[in-house]
Scaffold this active site. Structure first.
Site, PDB file in Angstrom:
ATOM      1  N   GLY A  16      -8.453  67.853  17.301  1.00 51.65           N
ATOM      2  CA  GLY A  16      -9.418  69.601  17.547  1.00 51.65           C
ATOM      3  C   GLY A  16     -10.798  69.353  16.084  1.00 51.65           C
ATOM      4  O   GLY A  16     -11.625  69.065  16.601  1.00 51.65           O
ATOM      5  N   ASP A  64      -6.165  56.836   5.291  1.00 49.17           N
ATOM      6  CA  ASP A  64      -5.763  57.965   5.001  1.00 49.17           C
ATOM      7  C   ASP A  64      -6.428  58.543   3.199  1.00 49.17           C
ATOM      8  O   ASP A  64      -6.741  57.616   2.546  1.00 49.17           O
ATOM      9  CB  ASP A  64      -3.703  57.793   4.295  1.00 49.17           C
ATOM     10  N   TYR A 157      -3.059  75.806  -0.746  1.00 52.62           N
ATOM     11  CA  TYR A 157      -4.253  75.458   0.815  1.00 52.62           C
ATOM     12  C   TYR A 157      -5.720  76.454  -0.179  1.00 52.62           C
ATOM     13  O   TYR A 157      -6.226  75.544   0.226  1.00 52.62           O
ATOM     14  CB  TYR A 157      -3.999  76.359   1.823  1.00 52.62           C
TER      15      TYR A 157
HETATM   16  N1  LIG Z   1      -7.880  74.725  12.021  1.00 49.36           N
HETATM   17  C1  LIG Z   1      -8.382  76.508  10.991  1.00 49.36           C
HETATM   18  O1  LIG Z   1      -8.510  77.856  11.741  1.00 49.36           O
HETATM   19  C2  LIG Z   1      -9.382  75.799   9.627  1.00 49.36           C
HETATM   20  C3  LIG Z   1      -9.619  74.851   9.687  1.00 49.36           C
HETATM   21  N2  LIG Z   1      -9.611  74.325   8.360  1.00 49.36           N
HETATM   22  C4  LIG Z   1      -9.611  73.215   8.217  1.00 49.36           C
HETATM   23  O2  LIG Z   1     -10.742  72.638   9.146  1.00 49.36           O
HETATM   24  C5  LIG Z   1     -10.489  71.348   8.958  1.00 49.36           C
HETATM   25  C6  LIG Z   1      -9.876  70.429  10.672  1.00 49.36           C
HETATM   26  O3  LIG Z   1      -8.793  71.322  11.026  1.00 49.36           O
HETATM   27  P1  LIG Z   1      -8.264  71.477  12.467  1.00 49.36           P
HETATM   28  O4  LIG Z   1      -9.093  70.379  13.074  1.00 49.36           O
HETATM   29  O5  LIG Z   1      -7.852  72.785  12.238  1.00 49.36           O
HETATM   30  O6  LIG Z   1      -6.381  70.526  11.782  1.00 49.36           O
HETATM   31  P2  LIG Z   1      -6.012  69.718  12.584  1.00 49.36           P
HETATM   32  O7  LIG Z   1      -4.512  69.675  11.939  1.00 49.36           O
HETATM   33  O8  LIG Z   1      -5.651  69.871  14.422  1.00 49.36           O
HETATM   34  O9  LIG Z   1      -6.165  68.485  12.432  1.00 49.36           O
HETATM   35  C7  LIG Z   1      -6.369  67.432  11.469  1.00 49.36           C
HETATM   36  C8  LIG Z   1      -7.095  66.109  11.341  1.00 49.36           C
HETATM   37  O10 LIG Z   1      -6.806  65.725  10.199  1.00 49.36           O
HETATM   38  C9  LIG Z   1      -6.107  64.583  10.266  1.00 49.36           C
HETATM   39  N3  LIG Z   1      -5.302  64.095   8.742  1.00 49.36           N
HETATM   40  C10 LIG Z   1      -4.317  65.154   8.432  1.00 49.36           C
HETATM   41  N4  LIG Z   1      -4.224  64.172   6.984  1.00 49.36           N
HETATM   42  C11 LIG Z   1      -4.620  62.895   6.756  1.00 49.36           C
HETATM   43  C12 LIG Z   1      -4.975  62.023   5.231  1.00 49.36           C
HETATM   44  N5  LIG Z   1      -4.585  62.245   4.781  1.00 49.36           N
HETATM   45  N6  LIG Z   1      -5.688  61.167   6.402  1.00 49.36           N
HETATM   46  C13 LIG Z   1      -6.917  61.328   6.729  1.00 49.36           C
HETATM   47  N7  LIG Z   1      -7.020  62.201   8.393  1.00 49.36           N
HETATM   48  C14 LIG Z   1      -6.019  63.028   7.721  1.00 49.36           C
HETATM   49  C15 LIG Z   1      -5.092  64.670  11.073  1.00 49.36           C
HETATM   50  O11 LIG Z   1      -4.196  63.753  11.685  1.00 49.36           O
HETATM   51  C16 LIG Z   1      -5.672  65.257  12.466  1.00 49.36           C
HETATM   52  O12 LIG Z   1      -6.426  64.624  13.870  1.00 49.36           O
HETATM   53  C17 LIG Z   1      -9.286  70.177   7.770  1.00 49.36           C
HETATM   54  O13 LIG Z   1      -9.729  70.854   6.333  1.00 49.36           O
HETATM   55  C18 LIG Z   1      -8.698  72.300   8.072  1.00 49.36           C
HETATM   56  O14 LIG Z   1      -8.364  72.566   6.176  1.00 49.36           O
HETATM   57  C19 LIG Z   1     -10.645  75.122   8.008  1.00 49.36           C
HETATM   58  C20 LIG Z   1     -10.794  76.634   8.290  1.00 49.36           C
HETATM   59  C21 LIG Z   1     -10.091  77.320   9.491  1.00 49.36           C
HETATM   60  C1  LIG Z   2      -6.223  77.373   8.449  1.00 52.23           C
HETATM   61  C2  LIG Z   2      -7.718  78.292   7.309  1.00 52.23           C
HETATM   62  O1  LIG Z   2      -8.574  77.712   6.996  1.00 52.23           O
HETATM   63  C3  LIG Z   2      -7.299  79.728   7.467  1.00 52.23           C
HETATM   64  C4  LIG Z   2      -7.691  80.700   6.820  1.00 52.23           C
HETATM   65  O2  LIG Z   2      -6.562  79.509   8.099  1.00 52.23           O
END
Ligand SMILES: NC(=O)C1=CN([C@@H]2O[C@H](COP(=O)(O)OP(=O)(O)OC[C@H]3O[C@@H](n4cnc5c(N)ncnc54)[C@H](O)[C@@H]3O)[C@@H](O)[C@H]2O)C=CC1
Ligand SMILES: CC(=O)C(C)=O
Length: 261
Positions: A16, A64, A157
């Site tokens: 991601g 973690d 969240y």
């Molecule tokens: N996808 C979206 O629309 C949005 C995402 N975000 C934020 O961006 C960041 C990344 O999100 P994505 O890449 O979309 O999510 P994703 O779910 O695709 O990837 C998240 C990654 O974090 C890792 N992870 C989860 N729990 C963990 C832990 N306890 N320790 C270490 N690693 C851990 C997972 O294994 C995964 O590799 C997050 O903080 C999310 O809240 C913010 C706004 C929008």
């Molecule tokens: C995953 C996330 O941060 C939203 C707002 O969609």
């Protein structure tokens, strides 16, 4: 902007947004440590291989982020194996899709531990390492549009991301004298595993077909398309690099036009 001989660590970098950030920072000239939970080791090692192809050093560290000792150890390993430490990106986070009246203590504790505590442990570990190495550095954390506006069904969240903004503002002021910049990025609707989960869980709650909730969310974006992980990585590149030297305490929206500050 190109950087030389600098080291970054990105949490949640096995997939991601974290993966895209790690690759972008490698293209910028950073050697990059890939931190993720143990079950993500294979994916994380895949990102390591991609970075090595770019010509930068990389290492996978299982950590973690909810466990302070594991975050401390990950920063120590990154500094030791890659030969320095200049940037941490506290990217790891989880989503939780639950009506506000149904959230249990266990669920609240879990999201707090990862999304809030994980960011604090990252701020502390990085600041300690910068001080030990005798220089400043950059701390960049994952917020969200949900850090600026509360979203229904994403209340825990949203609250966790408001906390990231709070830590970012306060830590920036406390750490400025040590030459440490503290900022956050606030993406909108990014096409990753996290939104696959949100769409599927929303579908269970409101009965819409799979994909419909995501489509409706994307329809509200002014720039007219879903956000890519690389869109986010461009902003993190700025916040991690020298062009943001006079920016601190900010949460930068990168949402294609959803919220307006
Ligand atoms: N996808 C979206 O629309 C949005 C995402 N975000 C934020 O961006 C960041 C990344 O999100 P994505 O890449 O979309 O999510 P994703 O779910 O695709 O990837 C998240 C990654 O974090 C890792 N992870 C989860 N729990 C963990 C832990 N306890 N320790 C270490 N690693 C851990 C997972 O294994 C995964 O590799 C997050 O903080 C999310 O809240 C913010 C706004 C929008
Ligand atoms: C995953 C996330 O941060 C939203 C707002 O969609």
């Amino acid at each position: 902007m190109a950087v030389q001989d600098k080291v970054a660590l990105v949490t949640g970098a096995g997939q991601g947004i974290g993966r895209a950030i790690a690759l972008r920072l490698a293209q910028d000239g950073f050697d990059v440590a890939i931190a993720d939970i143990e079950p993500q080791r294979e994916k994380g090692e895949g990102v390591v291989a991609e970075i090595e192809k770019i010509g930068r050093k990389s290492v996978f560290v299982a950590a973690d982020v909810s466990q302070k000792d594991q975050v401390d150890a990950a920063v120590d390993t990154a500094a030791e194996k890659l030969g320095g430490f200049d940037v941490i990106v506290n990217n790891a986070g989880i989503a939780q899709i639950k009506p506000v009246l149904d959230i249990t203590p266990e669920e609240l504790d879990k999201i707090w531990q990862i999304n809030i505590n994980g960011v604090l442990w990252g701020i502390q570990a990085a600041a300690r390492k910068f001080e030990e190495l005798g220089h400043g550095g950059k701390i960049v954390s994952a917020a969200s549009i949900a850090a600026v506006q509360g979203y229904p069904i994403l209340s825990a969240y949203s609250a966790s991301k408001f906390a990231v903004r709070g830590f970012t503002q306060a830590a920036a002021q406390e750490l400025a004298a040590k030459g440490i910049n503290v900022n956050a990025y606030a993406p909108g609707i990014v096409g990753t595993g996290m939104w696959d989960l949100i769409d599927a869980e929303l579908a269970k709650l409101n009965g819409k077909p799979i994909g419909q909730n995501l489509k409706e969310a994307v329809d509200g974006i002014a720039l007219g398309r879903i956000e890519t992980p690389e869109d986010v990585a461009k902003v993190v590149s700025f916040l991690a690099g020298p062009d943001s030297d006079y920016v601190t305490g900010q949460t930068i929206l990168v949402d294609g036009g959803m919220l307006y500050s």
